[in-house]
Design an enzyme around this catalytic site. Structure first.
Site, PDB file in Angstrom:
ATOM      1  N   ARG A 353    -112.755  35.708 -14.966  1.00 51.97           N
ATOM      2  CA  ARG A 353    -112.664  36.987 -15.545  1.00 51.97           C
ATOM      3  C   ARG A 353    -112.747  38.141 -14.487  1.00 51.97           C
ATOM      4  O   ARG A 353    -112.260  39.002 -14.549  1.00 51.97           O
ATOM      5  CB  ARG A 353    -113.643  36.950 -16.743  1.00 51.97           C
ATOM      6  CG  ARG A 353    -113.535  38.014 -17.461  1.00 51.97           C
ATOM      7  CD  ARG A 353    -115.006  38.358 -18.279  1.00 51.97           C
ATOM      8  NE  ARG A 353    -115.114  36.982 -18.809  1.00 51.97           N
ATOM      9  CZ  ARG A 353    -115.008  36.687 -20.060  1.00 51.97           C
ATOM     10  NH1 ARG A 353    -114.153  37.145 -20.932  1.00 51.97           N
ATOM     11  NH2 ARG A 353    -115.526  35.325 -20.439  1.00 51.97           N
ATOM     12  N   ARG A 394    -109.093  36.565 -28.387  1.00 54.37           N
ATOM     13  CA  ARG A 394    -110.331  36.822 -28.001  1.00 54.37           C
ATOM     14  C   ARG A 394    -111.078  37.514 -29.115  1.00 54.37           C
ATOM     15  O   ARG A 394    -112.334  37.169 -29.323  1.00 54.37           O
ATOM     16  CB  ARG A 394    -110.547  37.477 -26.537  1.00 54.37           C
ATOM     17  CG  ARG A 394    -110.184  36.538 -25.442  1.00 54.37           C
ATOM     18  CD  ARG A 394    -110.642  36.919 -24.200  1.00 54.37           C
ATOM     19  NE  ARG A 394    -111.988  37.036 -24.038  1.00 54.37           N
ATOM     20  CZ  ARG A 394    -112.833  37.855 -24.214  1.00 54.37           C
ATOM     21  NH1 ARG A 394    -112.229  39.126 -24.348  1.00 54.37           N
ATOM     22  NH2 ARG A 394    -114.378  37.941 -24.103  1.00 54.37           N
ATOM     23  N   CYS A 425     -99.762  35.883 -39.856  1.00 57.16           N
ATOM     24  CA  CYS A 425    -100.186  36.051 -41.198  1.00 57.16           C
ATOM     25  C   CYS A 425    -101.566  35.600 -41.282  1.00 57.16           C
ATOM     26  O   CYS A 425    -101.757  34.463 -41.839  1.00 57.16           O
ATOM     27  CB  CYS A 425     -99.224  35.032 -41.879  1.00 57.16           C
ATOM     28  SG  CYS A 425     -97.380  35.583 -41.673  1.00 57.16           S
TER      29      CYS A 425
HETATM   30  C1  LIG Z   1    -114.740  29.111 -17.109  1.00 62.80           C
HETATM   31  C2  LIG Z   1    -115.453  28.652 -15.671  1.00 62.80           C
HETATM   32  C3  LIG Z   1    -115.340  29.534 -14.740  1.00 62.80           C
HETATM   33  C4  LIG Z   1    -114.895  30.882 -14.670  1.00 62.80           C
HETATM   34  O1  LIG Z   1    -115.576  31.616 -15.920  1.00 62.80           O
HETATM   35  P1  LIG Z   1    -115.446  33.210 -15.903  1.00 62.80           P
HETATM   36  O2  LIG Z   1    -116.333  33.508 -16.775  1.00 62.80           O
HETATM   37  O3  LIG Z   1    -113.983  33.450 -15.966  1.00 62.80           O
HETATM   38  O4  LIG Z   1    -115.916  33.877 -14.490  1.00 62.80           O
HETATM   39  C5  LIG Z   1    -115.876  29.041 -13.380  1.00 62.80           C
HETATM   40  N1  LIG Z   1    -116.388  27.803 -13.233  1.00 62.80           N
HETATM   41  C6  LIG Z   1    -116.386  26.823 -14.474  1.00 62.80           C
HETATM   42  C7  LIG Z   1    -116.846  25.485 -14.246  1.00 62.80           C
HETATM   43  C8  LIG Z   1    -115.808  27.364 -15.590  1.00 62.80           C
HETATM   44  O5  LIG Z   1    -115.848  26.424 -16.798  1.00 62.80           O
END
Ligand SMILES: *Cc1c(COP(=O)(O)O)cnc(C)c1O
Length: 497
Positions: A353, A394, A425
């Site tokens: 993210r 989300r 819907c």
């Molecule tokens: C989802 C995930 C991430 C990334 O998470 P962000 O919130 O997008 O930074 C990193 N490592 C693992 C193991 C994850 O499951």
């Protein structure tokens, strides 16, 4: 959060978020929320168009249709570099592919020198086909199939992050298979047009693995809780001794080599202390393990603290500074390991993210506007756009907040409390639950929603037979399609007529 089958909004099962007063300037772009190159071009009412990467969203919408996901390439690259600088090496920054992955992004990541996390055979296949160097890929996942493990080993991925005892069993079986095939397998693989690398899974060329440790830290946004146990599906419990047992089983298999310990504590985290507690616990485990198994001092080179760094979806969000966080994590790890007389490993992180989230905006066209009277005489304006939960789940799934702006023009109309909804819907089909839009917003206007780069397209669906939107990258006035819009034919390709 209590769930409602029609989505959290449906049964009013959510805690209300304070909405506050209308901002004085509804057209201003908060730098913290919008991508690096987003700006407004043109003066006065009706002239102020949102541009990203030097391209007007009006032109992009005409060219590609709406909904459209516009990705600011400069923003993406800048964030890759910010992490690389903060953690000192691009190799130790693993982009979490699940946030958003397509061939174009895979190539940018390759060029930036970052590593890449994948968690399914599908993500791995895309990365490999787009030419990402296998040795910079890590395979994650809480239920990797034997086929996925084999695919990863055959490709020569950098490491596999082990999540369960069942997975260790599968890997040991795979190692047995590869060892039985013997050195001839190398020649056979080469003859079959293999990649020229020695086959992994033998004592000479072991498969590098990490063990995912559940450290008892659960962090989301402002709070983190540090407990002994965690009630969730991922990883091996530290407190219950499962993590140590997993390491023992890995060490017992000569075709596997433990190169690191991993933890991932949550998502959209603003308070860095959760990472510090996790680092502290992981370091403690490493010290204990190394005193019991001295060979680990030679093989374990990385502590991977996972992803989860937060971003600003709305102006009140305050994400931590990446460089300060990197410094404090490094300090904790080196202080505690030096005190234990151990070498200081590399620190890896896995931002998804925090790299891709802020780089994208979703552009929608307004289709209908409806004012609904609420109890107490208030009016809520429902502004319907031509996408919704199929391109951004989300809000329905996590009660997420977003920032939206009128994108195709300026306005000096007063703010009107509005709710941006989709065309699906479902009454839970909400994109932005509460926002102020200029009171003169009209059918045909374009709206842009900020920070939709992570977990929007990646979680997109064809619900209601909606085609997934195009994703277009923009930079320096030039646009390039990353993913074209789906067509009706795409949606019917699986039919057995
Ligand atoms: C989802 C995930 C991430 C990334 O998470 P962000 O919130 O997008 O930074 C990193 N490592 C693992 C193991 C994850 O499951």
């Amino acid at each position: 959060m209590r769930a409602h089958p029609a989505g959290p909004r449906h049964g009013e099962v959510l805690t209300p978020h304070p909405v506050g007063a209308a901002p004085s300037d509804l057209i201003e772009l908060d730098r913290k929320v919008w991508p690096l190159t987003a700006s407004r071009v043109g003066d006065g009412i009706g002239g102020s168009v949102l541009t990203v990467g030097g391209r007007s969203v009006i032109e992009l919408a005409e060219q590609y249709g709406t909904p459209l996901m516009v990705m600011d390439a400069d923003d993406f690259h800048a964030r890759c570099r910010e992490f690389t600088q903060a953690f000192g090496s691009a190799r130790d920054v693993h982009y979490a592919g699940k946030a958003f992955l397509c061939a174009g992004v895979v190539r940018w990541l390759a060029d930036e020198g970052l590593s890449l996390d994948v968690c399914t055979g599908g993500e791995l296949a895309l990365a490999l086909r787009a030419g990402f160097p296998a040795e910079r890929i890590a395979l994650h996942g809480s239920n990797k199939s034997l086929a996925e493990l084999r695919q990863a080993v055959d490709a020569g991925v950098g490491e596999i992050v082990i999540d369960s005892f069942d997975e260790i069993g599968r890997l040991v079986g795979l190692v047995d298979e590869l060892t039985e095939a013997g050195p001839h397998a190398d020649q056979a693989a080469a003859a079959a047009g293999g990649n020229g690398r020695p086959r992994r899974g033998t004592p000479e060329h072991p498969i590098d693995v990490m063990v995912r440790v559940t450290v008892g830290v659960e962090a989301h946004t402002h709070e983190f809780i540090a407990t002994a146990h965690e009630d969730q599906k991922f990883g091996f419990s530290l407190a219950a001794g499962d993590a140590a047992e997993a390491v023992r089983r890995v060490l017992a298999c000569s075709g596997l080599r433990l190169v690191g310990l991993h933890s991932h504590i949550g998502s959209q985290i603003f308070d860095p202390s959760g990472f510090e507690v996790a680092a502290h616990r992981l370091v403690g485990l490493l010290a204990d393990l190394t005193s019991a198994h001295s060979e680990l001092a030679d093989t374990v080179h990385t502590l991977d603290l996972g992803g989860g760094l937060g971003i600003a979806y709305v102006s009140s969000d305050d994400p931590p500074a990446v460089d300060a966080m990197a410094d404090s994590l490094r300090a904790i790890v080196s202080r505690e390991l030096q005190a234990a007389g151990l070498a200081v490993p590399r620190i890896a992180v896995e931002p998804g993210r925090a790299i891709v989230g802020p780089s994208m905006v979703t552009v929608y066209r307004v289709g209908t506007i409806k004012d609904v009277a609420l109890d107490g005489g208030q009016v809520r304006r429902y502004v319907s756009v031509d996408g919704g939960m199929s391109d951004n789940i989300r809000t329905a799934l996590y009660d997420a907040d977003y920032t939206v702006t009128l994108a195709s023009r300026g306005s000096q109309a007063p703010g009107m409390l509005s709710r941006v909804v989709g065309k699906h819907c479902e009454s839970g089909d909400i994109v932005v639950r509460d926002c102020y839009l200029p009171a003169d917003v009209a059918v045909g206007d374009l709206l842009a929603v900020a920070a939709t780069g992570a977990y929007c397209y990646a979680m997109a669906s064809n619900y209601n037979r909606m085609p997934r939107p195009a994703v277009v990258a923009v930079a320096d006035g030039v646009d390039r399609t990353l993913l074209r819009r789906e067509t009706d034919d795409d949606l019917m390709r699986l039919e057995n007529w």
